[in-house]
Scaffold this active site. Structure first.
Site, PDB file in Angstrom:
ATOM      1  N   ASP A 177      35.142  39.483  34.209  1.00  0.00           N
ATOM      2  CA  ASP A 177      34.691  39.833  35.553  1.00  0.00           C
ATOM      3  C   ASP A 177      33.661  38.754  35.858  1.00  0.00           C
ATOM      4  O   ASP A 177      32.560  38.772  35.288  1.00  0.00           O
ATOM      5  CB  ASP A 177      34.049  41.227  35.604  1.00  0.00           C
ATOM      6  CG  ASP A 177      33.697  41.606  37.041  1.00  0.00           C
ATOM      7  OD1 ASP A 177      33.176  40.733  37.758  1.00  0.00           O
ATOM      8  OD2 ASP A 177      33.953  42.749  37.432  1.00  0.00           O
ATOM      9  N   HIS A 178      34.017  37.799  36.708  1.00  0.00           N
ATOM     10  CA  HIS A 178      33.164  36.607  36.815  1.00  0.00           C
ATOM     11  C   HIS A 178      31.779  36.937  37.359  1.00  0.00           C
ATOM     12  O   HIS A 178      30.858  36.141  37.201  1.00  0.00           O
ATOM     13  CB  HIS A 178      33.849  35.495  37.610  1.00  0.00           C
ATOM     14  CG  HIS A 178      33.994  35.774  39.060  1.00  0.00           C
ATOM     15  ND1 HIS A 178      35.041  36.480  39.580  1.00  0.00           N
ATOM     16  CD2 HIS A 178      33.207  35.449  40.108  1.00  0.00           C
ATOM     17  CE1 HIS A 178      34.899  36.575  40.876  1.00  0.00           C
ATOM     18  NE2 HIS A 178      33.786  35.969  41.238  1.00  0.00           N
ATOM     19  N   HIS A 240      33.918  44.553  40.344  1.00  0.00           N
ATOM     20  CA  HIS A 240      32.662  43.798  40.523  1.00  0.00           C
ATOM     21  C   HIS A 240      31.468  44.694  40.849  1.00  0.00           C
ATOM     22  O   HIS A 240      30.412  44.601  40.220  1.00  0.00           O
ATOM     23  CB  HIS A 240      32.827  42.759  41.641  1.00  0.00           C
ATOM     24  CG  HIS A 240      33.972  41.825  41.427  1.00  0.00           C
ATOM     25  ND1 HIS A 240      34.239  41.241  40.207  1.00  0.00           N
ATOM     26  CD2 HIS A 240      34.930  41.375  42.267  1.00  0.00           C
ATOM     27  CE1 HIS A 240      35.304  40.466  40.318  1.00  0.00           C
ATOM     28  NE2 HIS A 240      35.745  40.537  41.554  1.00  0.00           N
TER      29      HIS A 240
END
Ligand code: NAD
Length: 482
Positions: A177-178, A240
């Site tokens: 999950d950047h 996110h």
């Protein structure tokens, strides 16, 4: 401020989907920057693999072109670029076929860490995992990296986890999950757990509410048909915003280590109360400034949301009575992501009435201008009595880092190096992803059952009026999106 670069060990990294958009836009530029800054050793090797039949020279040329498009202007023409390209190799491999695998096996070294980045559609994960094993390529300590979307509901996420678990242990799986790779998000943990100031106040007694916003200026045009099957809840909230919520709300882990952190995040997700329909606002942008959501999605009767605002509660001692407001949307007035912690007002004012009641606000900005800012109250300078003003204690990286500010690392730089180092702390564990879907699924099922229809909001605005009301009825208001 000079940043300290600790080189990683030599490695073999295979990028399946090495010709795709994510590889060109994010993965390869991130690797280049780590190489340029001396973090990637000389004998690191990156092998692109995809269906396209081409040799390594043609691949390197295509990466050169990707860099011309995606590296920052100040990075263009960097002499390190050609040296980096020398580390690249390529093999044509179809995930569903049997060609190319023995060549890949021949290229992998026995004595360096090996990582396989699955930068392909999730429907190919099973085929890749299986072939890496049947062809005897993946070692027991191999790492695999997978991207969002990790399922579209609990059932599909469980199936995906089972597919990977058939060939890899959980300790080998790096679910990206950047948002977790962003400097500010890690800084949130540094602020919370590296200072004595905040943690005693980090609870329902002192925090009035928390706002988490991920606002985007762009619409879904170009990928509307794809997005329409997903919507803001699946595309942004389940992953996110949920991760940001977890890091904000979790108990202090005893160590900054993978399972210690992920255990605490999981507890937050499991403690989320079900959300009442009245606490959710879903929206679709209108066509006031360009195409409407329905036009972009090419579906005139779509009920998919391009905007969502949710008020939620965490059922535990720390947060009892403190609401968390989450919102995310497309075609909003600005691109801005932040976590804002609103502390309670001072209980009693010793100053004149016109001094007003004061509340501290801590905001953690993820984009643009990553940084942290704490609003504190001071006396307005000069004569004229005790007039109070709020001023920011600004911890914006641009100022703290000086000329290095432009080089705040991209999330992928940090995350890929963590894969090579074998550190899973900033990656999602399988049970976390499943717990997030278990919370999300009944909400989405409720919309379906009630035939819920999103409201319309003005493209380029702050979102639907109804979302403003979600706050107003509690006597609060959203921070301006700017
Ligand atoms: P893309 O369509 O641009 O690229 C897909 C890649 O997969 C190409 O290299 C293609 O050659 C390869 N491929 C397709 N079928 C194959 C097969 N049978 N065998 C071997 N290779 C095959 O897609 P993308 O945008 O690069 O996305 C890759 C993954 O990353 C997807 O799961 C996507 O959801 C995820 N993702 C992408 C982004 C992004 O910004 N592009 C962001 C987050 C997540």
């Amino acid at each position: 401020m000079v940043s300290r670069v600790i080189p990683v060990d030599p490695f073999d990294l295979v990028i399946f989907g090495g010709t795709g958009d994510l590889a060109r836009r994010k993965i390869l530029p991130a690797l280049f920057r780590r190489f340029r800054d001396g973090q990637m050793p000389e004998d690191a090797r990156i092998i692109g693999a995809a269906r396209k039949d081409q040799d390594a020279d043609a691949y390197r040329q295509s990466v050169r072109e990707a860099f011309a498009e995606f590296l920052r202007p100040s990075e263009q023409g960097d002499p390190a670029m050609e040296a980096f390209l020398d580390h690249l190799d390529y093999l044509p491999i179809d995930a569903m076929g049997d060609g190319g695998w023995s060549e890949l096996k021949g290229k992998m070294r026995d004595d360096v860490p090996q990582a396989f980045y699955f930068s392909v559609a999730p429907s190919l994960f099973g085929a890749l995992a299986e072939r890496l094993h049947t062809h005897g390529i993946a070692r027991e300590d191999a790492r695999i990296v997978v991207e969002k979307p990790f399922g579209r509901d609990l059932g599909s996420a469980q199936a995906l986890n089972a597919t990977l678990a058939a060939h890899f242990d959980e300790t080998q799986i790096y679910r990206i999950d950047h948002y977790l790779g962003k400097e500010t998000v890690q800084n949130l943990m540094a602020v919370r757990f590296g200072n004595v100031l905040f943690e005693p106040l980090w609870n329902a007694q002192y925090v009035d509410h928390v706002q988490i916003t991920v606002a985007e200026e762009v619409g879904v045009g170009g990928r509307g048909a794809y997005y329409d099957k997903s919507g803001a809840m699946r595309d942004m909230v389940q992953n996110h915003l949920m991760q940001l919520l977890c890091l904000t709300a979790m108990e202090p882990p005893n160590r900054f280590e993978p399972d210690a952190v992920r255990d605490e995040k999981l507890k937050v997700i499991r403690a989320l109360d079900p959300v009442a329909p009245a606490d959710i606002v879903r929206g679709q942008y209108n066509g006031a400034k360009g195409a409407s959501y329905l036009e972009d999605a090419e579906a005139s009767d779509s009920r998919t949301e391009s905007y969502i605002a949710i008020k939620l509660h965490i059922a535990n001692w720390r947060w009892h009575g403190t609401p968390f407001y989450l919102r995310t949307g497309k075609r909003l007035k600005a691109r801005a992501s932040e976590i804002v912690v609103h502390f309670k007002e001072t209980p009693h004012s010793i100053f004149d009435e016109d001094a007003g009641r004061r509340a501290n606000v801590l905001s953690i900005r993820l984009q643009p201008d990553e940084g942290i800012d704490l609003r504190v109250t001071i006396k307005e300078p000069g004569p004229g009595g005790m007039r109070l003003v709020d001023v920011p204690l600004d911890m914006t990286f641009a100022e703290a880092l000086g000329p290095d500010a432009e080089n705040v690392p991209d999330a992928y730089e940090r995350l890929i190096m963590d894969v090579i180092r074998g550190n899973q702390t900033l990656f999602m564990r399988g049970d976390e992803v499943e717990a997030a879907w278990a919370w999300t699924d009944p909400i989405i099922a409720g919309w379906r059952d009630r035939n819920d229809k999103p409201v319309t909001y003005e493209a380029g605005s702050s979102g639907p009026e109804e979302a403003l009301m979600l706050m107003h009825r509690d006597g609060r208001r959203w921070r301006e999106i700017a």
